[in-house]
Design an enzyme around this catalytic site. Structure first.
Site, PDB file in Angstrom:
ATOM      1  CG  ASP A  78      42.373  47.176  43.901  1.00 25.78           C
ATOM      2  OD1 ASP A  78      43.031  47.399  42.873  1.00 25.78           O
ATOM      3  OD2 ASP A  78      42.268  46.047  44.416  1.00 25.78           O
ATOM      4  CG  HIS A 178      32.152  43.398  41.520  1.00 27.30           C
ATOM      5  ND1 HIS A 178      33.257  44.221  41.630  1.00 27.30           N
ATOM      6  CD2 HIS A 178      31.817  43.061  42.796  1.00 27.30           C
ATOM      7  CE1 HIS A 178      33.582  44.354  42.907  1.00 27.30           C
ATOM      8  NE2 HIS A 178      32.725  43.672  43.625  1.00 27.30           N
ATOM      9  CB  CYS A 274      35.655  49.209  37.798  1.00 25.54           C
ATOM     10  SG  CYS A 274      35.074  47.520  37.562  1.00 25.54           S
TER      11      CYS A 274
END
Length: 281
Positions: A78, A178, A274
């Protein structure tokens, strides 16, 4: 056409050159589940993920922005989601502390990148703080999300370290874990945002309505394709290709939607923002 039918002219929007930090998805996969979008039983096309990331990277460059990169690390699938590892305002860097142990090691690689690139004012948080995943700079104040990842105590810590006012917002839908999956800043001049109301608590929604009475309100369809994980330079707005409803609203406001395909990255709960940490100063 009568005068009542004439739409008011939309003021020309001016883009501002941005500086971004990104990390190639060399080791990207979905081997664990730390949000509702992640399913380790579904295959991931790593080559396609890299191609989509490269297209996003190249889109920023074509728009005139400067893009820095950090070396990806094995065992950190990630790490591609750079936004979660730092918040930079006026050259001050507030690092990250992840809630999920699987991502914990990412924070120090990003900290080292800043130190090695001449940033001496780098502070690591004492509270769980997933950086721009939950912290959105509006140009005047910092919107700070909590509810699933970042601790409420990190909001006060961010205000103290970064020296900017902080407005706390509570997220209530685990799919939008988020802040950057439910809201993004469109411009820093007014400022203004786009957001998905159902992702927020009732009190936080009242705050957003008070702060941004002219906000762009996204639909469930926009949110589900990660349309609120967009990146704006004040004129050009990078969005997932599926976010057509949101794009139409933005076009009416004088913005220029720029579409990218993030289908593979979305399998880990990520989108354009992101993958993109903004370095301010």
């Amino acid at each position: 056409m009568t005068s009542a039918q004439v739409k008011p002219a939309v003021a020309a929007r001016m883009p501002t050159t941005r500086r971004y930090l990104m990390c190639a998805p060399e080791y990207f996969t979905v081997e664990y589940s730390i949000n509702p979008w992640m399913d380790p039983t579904k295959p991931v096309d790593k080559a396609l993920a890299l191609a989509q990331w490269t297209a996003l990277h190249d889109t920023y460059v074509e728009l005139g922005h400067k893009v820095e990169t950090i070396e990806p690390q094995p065992g950190l699938p990630d790490m591609v989601f750079a936004a979660n590892s730092g918040t930079v305002i006026d050259g001050r860097v507030l690092g990250a502390q992840f809630r999920a142990p699987q991502r914990a090691a990412e924070a120090d690689f990003y900290r080292r990148w800043f130190v090695e690139n001449g940033y001496h004012d780098v502070v690591m948080p004492t509270n769980i703080n997933e950086a721009e995943g939950d912290l959105a700079w509006t140009g005047r104040f910092l919107l700070a999300g909590t509810g699933f990842r970042t601790d409420p105590g990190a909001h006060a810590e961010a205000q103290e370290i970064l020296g900017v006012p902080v407005v706390s917002l509570r997220l209530t839908d685990p799919r939008y874990y988020h802040l950057d999956t439910a809201l993004f800043v469109l411009n820093e001049d007014e400022p203004n945002v786009a957001y998905y109301p159902a992702a927020f608590s009732a009190g936080s929604l009242r705050v957003l309505r008070r702060l941004f009475p002219d906000a762009v309100i996204a639909t469930a369809e926009d949110a589900e394709c990660f349309g609120l994980n967009g990146v704006s330079d004040g004129r050009n707005v990078v969005l997932p290709i599926e976010a057509t409803g949101l794009a139409a609203q933005l076009t009416e406001r004088g913005y220029e939607p720029v579409f990218v395909d993030i289908s593979e990255l979305r399998k880990a709960g990520g989108g354009p923002k992101c993958c993109t940490m903004e370095i301010r100063g």
